[in-house]
Design a protein around this motif. Structure first.
Motif, PDB file in Angstrom:
ATOM      1  N   ALA A 241       0.841  -1.205   0.000  1.00 25.95           N
ATOM      2  CA  ALA A 241       0.000   0.000   0.000  1.00 25.95           C
ATOM      3  C   ALA A 241       0.873   1.251   0.000  1.00 25.95           C
ATOM      4  CB  ALA A 241      -0.913  -0.019   1.217  1.00 25.95           C
ATOM      5  N   GLU A 244       2.508   2.005  -3.238  1.00 30.27           N
ATOM      6  CA  GLU A 244       1.516   2.069  -4.333  1.00 30.27           C
ATOM      7  C   GLU A 244       1.795   1.033  -5.430  1.00 30.27           C
ATOM      8  OE1 GLU A 244       1.788   6.229  -5.236  1.00 30.27           O
ATOM      9  OE2 GLU A 244       0.263   6.712  -3.744  1.00 30.27           O
ATOM     10  N   ASN A 246       1.037  -1.770  -7.824  1.00 24.71           N
ATOM     11  CA  ASN A 246      -0.242  -2.190  -8.428  1.00 24.71           C
ATOM     12  C   ASN A 246      -0.137  -3.480  -9.226  1.00 24.71           C
ATOM     13  OD1 ASN A 246       0.910  -1.294 -10.885  1.00 24.71           O
ATOM     14  ND2 ASN A 246       0.121   0.779 -10.535  1.00 24.71           N
ATOM     15  N   LYS A 271      -3.129   3.780   3.462  1.00 26.50           N
ATOM     16  CA  LYS A 271      -3.551   4.018   2.073  1.00 26.50           C
ATOM     17  C   LYS A 271      -4.292   2.768   1.612  1.00 26.50           C
ATOM     18  CE  LYS A 271       0.388   6.587   0.314  1.00 26.50           C
ATOM     19  NZ  LYS A 271       1.545   6.470  -0.544  1.00 26.50           N
ATOM     20  N   SER A 274      -3.610  -0.571  -3.990  1.00 26.07           N
ATOM     21  CA  SER A 274      -3.955  -0.154  -5.344  1.00 26.07           C
ATOM     22  C   SER A 274      -3.692  -1.253  -6.371  1.00 26.07           C
ATOM     23  CB  SER A 274      -3.164   1.103  -5.694  1.00 26.07           C
ATOM     24  OG  SER A 274      -1.815   0.908  -5.312  1.00 26.07           O
ATOM     25  N   ARG A 276      -3.792  -3.908  -9.220  1.00 25.00           N
ATOM     26  CA  ARG A 276      -4.529  -4.162 -10.464  1.00 25.00           C
ATOM     27  C   ARG A 276      -4.372  -5.619 -10.883  1.00 25.00           C
ATOM     28  NH1 ARG A 276      -1.575   0.623 -13.768  1.00 25.00           N
ATOM     29  NH2 ARG A 276      -2.256   2.331 -12.448  1.00 25.00           N
ATOM     30  N   TYR A 297     -10.174  -8.947  -2.675  1.00 26.95           N
ATOM     31  CA  TYR A 297      -9.927  -7.980  -3.764  1.00 26.95           C
ATOM     32  C   TYR A 297     -10.551  -8.480  -5.066  1.00 26.95           C
ATOM     33  CZ  TYR A 297      -7.005  -5.453  -0.592  1.00 26.95           C
ATOM     34  OH  TYR A 297      -6.576  -4.729   0.482  1.00 26.95           O
TER      35      TYR A 297
END
Ligand code: AMP
Length: 528
Positions: A241, A244, A246, A271, A274, A276, A297
């Motif tokens: 997190a 960041e 992804n 945070k 993020s 993907r 998720y």
């Protein structure tokens, strides 16, 4: 656009996005401009100290989980040579065996710290030392000239994997295979400059190749995650997190660390995560572990990647498109673009029908140039496609067995030989047996894998004491001997001693019987 090497992308990024962060570890962060500059400096040092203009030769790197290791790789590539990552914690005897097999121009030490290591008499220079030297413009021009003369069939790296004869083998990968890989990944997943790859795999595992070169290709960033975070999964998730991250392309065993400890139930990150992509490879992903991630998720894209080091990381992929039930097999899917993956039966005929098991074979630019200095093993595994006699139509026989379902999706079934995956490591049981066989008092040793308990089992016959304290001493002796030869993850987890190992009618040790005894819980007559 002719792309002659992966270095093309380094030059392009240094020009087009010089200030963008390229690589970070816990201590350092560097931009693409700094990345290129450092690689050129290291290349110049390699040329001056080791290669004096020779190209296509190996340079070994004592790796760490740091930016320096990656700079060493790129520096060696810029010198026109290829890098060979070596884990400094492996036993000295194994490191020396590999170095002798390799005969490198020299060794670069990329470790942040650590005591001096024996490198079988080859010169060893700290990467930090090369970075301290100022580079003259003519030296820079020399490196640029070498880079422009690389062609894409030149080797980029070699990764050593366990060898069944007792000697590890170096899989040699060329620039074009990596260029092909990153183009195929981009085509399938559309990575871009916002992609942040959270590197988990050590640099002597080819899983890490995907982080380094996908990021370079798409102008993204690599965050090298410290090893200690994988011991504390809560800290790991917080780190994802914070940085960041992804995109994670990890070994199955690493993805499982988070699910096995049910880390996502409790962890609250400042945070939001993020993520993907969660991509995994290396062994069968248990559906239970995958479902755990998917429940927490659901918006993330999960991908099962399949392939051995010999075809440059992965040749097939499957984007998980529905919920699977525990006990279901996940498909390994379909081939990446510009790669052909197919099944052959024992006679070399293609299998097209569903559910029929055959050997997974691969054809394409991803195929390795072979095993370094091992023409015999290369000829055994990289063969001409059966039935094509008019030209050399090379394929790689993976030794993996697979089958198709009714929709033509490919599944991994089992190994055809005694290669296993244990704690995320690819291991030839033959290499363990060879190491055990080299111990003076050992008469014979046979190893197999207990998949359910995830344990390496060793049956052996030895001279000397059979009971009590003396037997304990003997086991200690075995461990002491193995410590010199094999990394810890290759040591058997359970030893069973027999007065005589059973023999088959062909006069060989009867492995089938040993497995049967073990499965039935009897371990064998008179076992200790
Ligand atoms: P490595 O060369 O270390 O990447 O190991 C390659 C081997 O790992 C393959 O030949 C397979 O036996 C196994 N493997 C890789 N990916 C998968 C996967 N997605 N599912 C099952 N087994 C896999």
């Amino acid at each position: 656009m002719v792309v002659n090497s992966v270095l093309y992308y380094l030059w392009r990024n240094a020009k087009e996005c010089p200030e963008k962060t390229a690589l970070s570890d816990e201590q350092t962060s560097i931009t693409y401009a700094e990345y290129r500059k450092a690689a050129v400096k290291i290349a110049s040092g390699v040329i001056e100290k080791f290669s004096s203009g020779q190209i296509k030769r190996p340079v070994a790197v004592l790796i760490d989980r740091n930016v320096l290791s990656v700079l060493a790789f790129m520096g060696i590539a810029c010198s026109g040579n290829f890098y060979v990552p070596l884990d400094p914690s492996m036993p000295e005897e194994r490191r020396n065996t590999i170095l002798k097999e390799l005969s490198p121009l020299g060794v670069l030490d990329a470790r942040d710290e650590g005591k001096e290591l024996q490198t079988a008499g080859y010169p060893c220079i700290p990467v930090k030392e090369l970075l301290q030297e100022e580079i003259l413009p003519e030296k820079e021009t020399q490196v640029e000239t070498i880079c422009s003369q690389i062609i894409d069939t030149d080797p980029l790296y070699s990764i050593f994997t366990s060898g069944s004869t007792g000697v590890p083998k170096g899989v040699l990968i060329c620039h074009r295979s990596v260029v092909d890989l990153v183009r195929a990944f981009e085509d399938a997943f559309g990575f871009d400059e916002t992609s942040v790859f959270g590197n988990q795999a050590p640099f002597d595992f080819d899983v890490s190749v995907k982080d380094l070169y996908n990021a370079l290709y798409c102008r993204g960033r690599v965050e090298i995650i410290p090893k200690k975070k994988f011991v504390m999964p809560k800290l790991l998730v917080e780190y994802l997190a914070e940085k960041e991250i992804n995109t994670i392309i990890w070994a199955v065993s690493a993805v499982r660390i988070v699910s096995d400890f049910r880390t996502l139930d409790e962890v609250q990150t400042e945070k939001p995560l993020s993520l993907r992509y969660v991509m995994f490879s290396g062994e069968v992903m248990p559906v239970k572990a995958l479902n755990y991630w998917m429940e927490h998720y659901p918006e993330v894209t999960y991908v099962n990647l399949y392939g051995p080091t010999e075809i440059t990381c992965n040749c097939t992929y499957y984007v998980i498109d529905r919920k699977y039930e525990p006990g279901d097999m996940l498909p390994v899917g379909k081939a990446f673009k510009n790669t052909r993956v197919f099944l052959l039966d024992g006679q070399g005929n293609p299998i097209l029908e569903k559910d029929k098991v055959g050997e997974i074979c691969v054809e394409g630019t991803g195929l390795a140039a072979g095993y370094w200095n091992n023409p015999q093993k290369t000829a055994e595994c990289f063969v001409s496609c059966p039935g094509s006699t008019e030209y050399e139509n090379k394929i790689y026989r993976t030794g993996d067995m697979g089958y198709y379902d009714e929709e033509g999706k490919l599944y991994f079934a089992a190994r055809a030989d005694s290669q296993i995956k244990h704690m995320g490591h690819r291991i030839e049981l033959g290499e363990i047996e060879a190491a055990l066989g080299g111990i003076g008092f050992m008469r014979a040793a046979i190893c197999f894998y207990d998949q359910q308990d995830e344990k390496i089992i060793c049956y052996y016959q030895a001279e000397g004491a059979e009971d009590g304290e003396e037997l304990k001493d003997l086991r200690k002796q075995i461990t002491l001997e193995l410590q010199k030869k094999l990394p810890k993850y290759m040591w058997p987890n359970r030893y069973i001693r027999l007065a005589e190992l059973p023999m088959s009618s062909h006069g060989k040790i009867d492995r089938v019987k040993l497995r049967e005894w073990y499965r039935n819980g009897a371990t064998g007559p008179g076992s200790k």
